[in-house]
Write a protein that holds these residues in place. Structure first.
Motif: not given
Length: 74
Positions: A12-16
Protein backbone atom coordinates in the motif's frame (compact mmCIF):
# COMPACT_ATOMS: atom_id res chain seq x y z
CA UNK A 1 2.40 -8.93 12.74
CA UNK A 2 2.20 -11.81 10.25
CA UNK A 3 4.24 -11.65 7.07
CA UNK A 4 1.14 -11.51 4.88
CA UNK A 5 -0.19 -8.37 6.60
CA UNK A 6 3.22 -6.73 6.57
CA UNK A 7 3.63 -7.32 2.82
CA UNK A 8 0.16 -5.86 2.19
CA UNK A 9 0.98 -2.74 4.21
CA UNK A 10 4.30 -2.28 2.41
CA UNK A 11 2.50 -2.73 -0.92
CA UNK A 12 0.00 0.00 0.00
CA UNK A 13 2.70 2.50 0.95
CA UNK A 14 4.73 1.69 -2.15
CA UNK A 15 1.68 2.29 -4.32
CA UNK A 16 1.24 5.73 -2.72
CA UNK A 17 4.91 6.53 -3.36
CA UNK A 18 4.59 5.35 -6.97
CA UNK A 19 1.50 7.48 -7.51
CA UNK A 20 3.27 10.56 -6.14
CA UNK A 21 6.29 9.89 -8.36
CA UNK A 22 4.07 9.63 -11.44
CA UNK A 23 2.31 12.87 -10.51
CA UNK A 24 5.69 14.57 -10.08
CA UNK A 25 6.76 13.23 -13.48
CA UNK A 26 3.59 14.55 -15.13
CA UNK A 27 4.00 17.93 -13.45
CA UNK A 28 7.61 18.15 -14.61
CA UNK A 29 6.60 17.28 -18.17
CA UNK A 30 3.87 19.92 -18.09
CA UNK A 31 6.38 22.49 -16.85
CA UNK A 32 8.73 21.60 -19.69
CA UNK A 33 11.54 20.14 -17.57
CA UNK A 34 13.57 17.44 -19.31
CA UNK A 35 15.30 15.91 -16.29
CA UNK A 36 15.84 12.17 -16.72
CA UNK A 37 16.01 11.57 -12.97
CA UNK A 38 12.39 12.65 -12.58
CA UNK A 39 11.32 9.97 -15.04
CA UNK A 40 13.41 7.36 -13.23
CA UNK A 41 11.96 8.44 -9.91
CA UNK A 42 8.88 6.31 -10.55
CA UNK A 43 11.02 3.18 -10.96
CA UNK A 44 12.28 3.32 -7.38
CA UNK A 45 8.96 2.22 -5.79
CA UNK A 46 7.85 0.29 -8.88
CA UNK A 47 10.47 -2.45 -8.55
CA UNK A 48 9.58 -3.51 -4.96
CA UNK A 49 5.90 -2.92 -5.82
CA UNK A 50 6.23 -5.61 -8.47
CA UNK A 51 7.76 -8.02 -5.96
CA UNK A 52 5.09 -7.50 -3.31
CA UNK A 53 2.34 -7.68 -5.93
CA UNK A 54 3.62 -10.99 -7.27
CA UNK A 55 3.87 -12.33 -3.72
CA UNK A 56 0.25 -11.40 -3.00
CA UNK A 57 -0.83 -12.83 -6.36
CA UNK A 58 0.78 -16.17 -5.54
CA UNK A 59 -0.55 -16.42 -1.97
CA UNK A 60 -3.89 -18.10 -2.78
CA UNK A 61 -2.22 -20.68 -5.01
CA UNK A 62 0.50 -21.47 -2.50
CA UNK A 63 -1.99 -21.71 0.34
CA UNK A 64 -4.26 -24.05 -1.62
CA UNK A 65 -1.34 -26.33 -2.49
CA UNK A 66 -0.27 -26.57 1.15
CA UNK A 67 -3.83 -27.26 2.32
CA UNK A 68 -4.20 -30.05 -0.25
CA UNK A 69 -1.05 -31.75 0.93
CA UNK A 70 -2.18 -31.57 4.54
CA UNK A 71 -5.53 -33.16 3.62
CA UNK A 72 -3.82 -35.98 1.70
CA UNK A 73 -1.66 -36.86 4.67
CA UNK A 74 -4.60 -37.46 7.00
Amino acid sequence: MPLNLRVRQIHRWLSIAFTLAVIANLAAMAAGLQAAWIGLLALVPLIPLLGTGLYMFALPYLGRRGAGRAAEGT
